[in-house]
Design an enzyme around this catalytic site. Structure first.
Site, PDB file in Angstrom:
ATOM      1  N   ASP A 271     -10.941   2.751   4.672  1.00 24.95           N
ATOM      2  CA  ASP A 271     -11.347   1.273   4.311  1.00 24.95           C
ATOM      3  C   ASP A 271     -12.807   1.210   4.307  1.00 24.95           C
ATOM      4  O   ASP A 271     -13.339   0.208   4.197  1.00 24.95           O
ATOM      5  CB  ASP A 271     -10.710   0.815   5.617  1.00 24.95           C
ATOM      6  CG  ASP A 271      -9.408  -0.265   5.213  1.00 24.95           C
ATOM      7  OD1 ASP A 271      -9.513  -0.488   4.162  1.00 24.95           O
ATOM      8  OD2 ASP A 271      -8.675  -0.436   6.419  1.00 24.95           O
TER       9      ASP A 271
ATOM     10  N   GLN B  99      -4.668  -1.513   9.817  1.00 27.87           N
ATOM     11  CA  GLN B  99      -4.574  -3.078   9.100  1.00 27.87           C
ATOM     12  C   GLN B  99      -5.152  -4.052   9.962  1.00 27.87           C
ATOM     13  O   GLN B  99      -4.730  -4.103  11.256  1.00 27.87           O
ATOM     14  CB  GLN B  99      -3.117  -3.187   8.715  1.00 27.87           C
ATOM     15  CG  GLN B  99      -2.819  -4.505   7.853  1.00 27.87           C
ATOM     16  CD  GLN B  99      -3.478  -4.547   6.656  1.00 27.87           C
ATOM     17  OE1 GLN B  99      -3.522  -3.271   6.103  1.00 27.87           O
ATOM     18  NE2 GLN B  99      -3.885  -5.738   6.100  1.00 27.87           N
TER      19      GLN B  99
ATOM     20  N   LYS C 163       0.968  -1.252  -0.141  1.00 27.35           N
ATOM     21  CA  LYS C 163       0.225   0.230  -0.015  1.00 27.35           C
ATOM     22  C   LYS C 163       0.946   1.135  -0.025  1.00 27.35           C
ATOM     23  O   LYS C 163       0.601   2.211  -0.754  1.00 27.35           O
ATOM     24  CB  LYS C 163      -1.051   0.104   1.202  1.00 27.35           C
ATOM     25  CG  LYS C 163      -1.984  -1.221   1.034  1.00 27.35           C
ATOM     26  CD  LYS C 163      -2.813  -1.333   2.401  1.00 27.35           C
ATOM     27  CE  LYS C 163      -3.998  -2.318   2.062  1.00 27.35           C
ATOM     28  NZ  LYS C 163      -4.520  -2.697   3.199  1.00 27.35           N
TER      29      LYS C 163
HETATM   30  N1  GUN Z   1      -6.673  -6.933   5.929  1.00 26.03           N
HETATM   31  C1  GUN Z   1      -7.242  -7.900   5.044  1.00 26.03           C
HETATM   32  N2  GUN Z   1      -7.790  -6.898   4.025  1.00 26.03           N
HETATM   33  C2  GUN Z   1      -7.647  -5.775   4.595  1.00 26.03           C
HETATM   34  C3  GUN Z   1      -8.411  -4.411   4.344  1.00 26.03           C
HETATM   35  O1  GUN Z   1      -9.061  -4.089   3.239  1.00 26.03           O
HETATM   36  N3  GUN Z   1      -8.199  -3.234   4.924  1.00 26.03           N
HETATM   37  C4  GUN Z   1      -7.486  -3.403   6.258  1.00 26.03           C
HETATM   38  N4  GUN Z   1      -7.369  -2.498   7.225  1.00 26.03           N
HETATM   39  N5  GUN Z   1      -7.047  -4.641   6.744  1.00 26.03           N
HETATM   40  C5  GUN Z   1      -7.197  -5.797   6.077  1.00 26.03           C
END
Ligand code: GUN
Length: 291
Positions: free
Chosen positions: A119, A96, A52
């Site tokens: 998110d 995350q 990311k």
């Molecule tokens: N863990 C797995 N997919 C995601 C996501 O899309 N966002 C976040 N914050 N954690 C994740």
């Protein structure tokens, strides 16, 4: 079998974001800034967060990574989130997931400022998504819809099976595909760990979205000829022939389905890169909304 190239489509989306950032810079507008909060040392989470951050560099965003030991208390994590909420330079941020078990995920996600919740996991944004209102859509479901759109796969009136009911993928994609919108309007069934006739449901479906993390679980004899499969599973399986000692495997056995499937997303290179692109698109939106 047609492969839906998520990597290629994600590059298209990232290039569009990059031009928007360049235009913003020309007009002396703020450069978007995404932050990520990472707790603990879970290997896959570290890899995702690094990807990311790398994508931010590619499109010209600013990025920040805040890492904490998994011994951090829930209260201290909330204080750190408040600092990011109050940091005017940060337009959007993510926590995350998964978080360490001792931390209440719902409590943490509800602390994120909804205006910075790129998110889309805050209850306000999740509720807006369920109501079909404009909001930050969770990145993986948004990426799936974008792949379906750009591959011109029809969903209207189709029988769609979502396997998995997680808050991150299964639940939101089931809502989005059933909404009265272009690239919605599907008849959606949600299967989960207590479903008893999964094979019959799969064979009856025009579109399968699989998000269960069971390596190569879906075989050719379980699907309808010409159907579309979106494989959201990402599991590391041991592989001594690989330098890393593991390889990434999806929920679908690609060799087994290759004769019967119509369209399919590969793993890796399918949904994964789209998740990152849509997170950045949400961050650009958060930044534009605060102009
Ligand atoms: N863990 C797995 N997919 C995601 C996501 O899309 N966002 C976040 N914050 N954690 C994740």
């Amino acid at each position: 079998m047609k492969i839906i190239d998520g990597k290629k489509v994600s590059i298209e989306v990232l290039d569009e974001i990059k031009s928007s950032v360049e235009n913003r810079a020309k007009n002396s507008l703020k450069i978007p800034h995404l932050a990520a909060i990472l707790v603990g040392d879970d290997g896959p989470s570290q890899t995702y967060v690094n990807s990311k951050i790398k994508a931010c560099d590619r499109v010209g965003f600013k990025s920040s990574l805040f890492k904490y030991n998994d011994s951090i208390s829930e209260q201290d994590l909330i204080s750190e989130i408040q600092k990011v909420n109050n940091n005017d330079d940060i337009d959007g941020f993510i926590v995350q997931l998964p978080l360490p078990k001792k931390i209440n995920q719902e409590k943490i996600l509800s602390q994120v400022d909804p205006h910075k919740d790129v998110d889309g996991f805050h209850p306000i944004n999740y509720g807006k998504m369920a109501l079909g209102l404009d909001t930050f859509l969770p990145a993986t479901p948004a990426g799936i819809i974008e792949l379906i759109k750009r591959s011109k796969i029809q969903t209207e009136g189709k029988k769609c099976l979502v396997i998995g009911r997680s808050q991150i993928v299964g639940r939101p994609i089931s809502i989005l595909l059933s909404q009265s919108k272009v690239f919605g309007n599907s008849t959606v069934t949600v299967a989960h760990s207590k479903t008893i006739n999964l094979k019959e449901l799969c064979i009856d479906s025009d579109l399968i979205i699989s998000a269960i993390g069971s390596p190569e679980f879906i075989k050719g004899n379980m699907i309808k000829k010409g159907s579309t499969i979106i494989d959201v599973g990402i599991t590391r399986v041991d592989d001594s022939s690989s330098n890393k000692g593991y390889r990434i495997v999806g929920d679908v056995d690609l060799n087994s389905v290759s004769d019967s499937v119509g369209y399919i997303t590969p793993v890796p290179g399918g949904v994964g890169p789209m998740t990152i692109a849509m997170l950045l698109q949400n961050t650009l939106k958060a930044c534009s909304l605060s102009d």
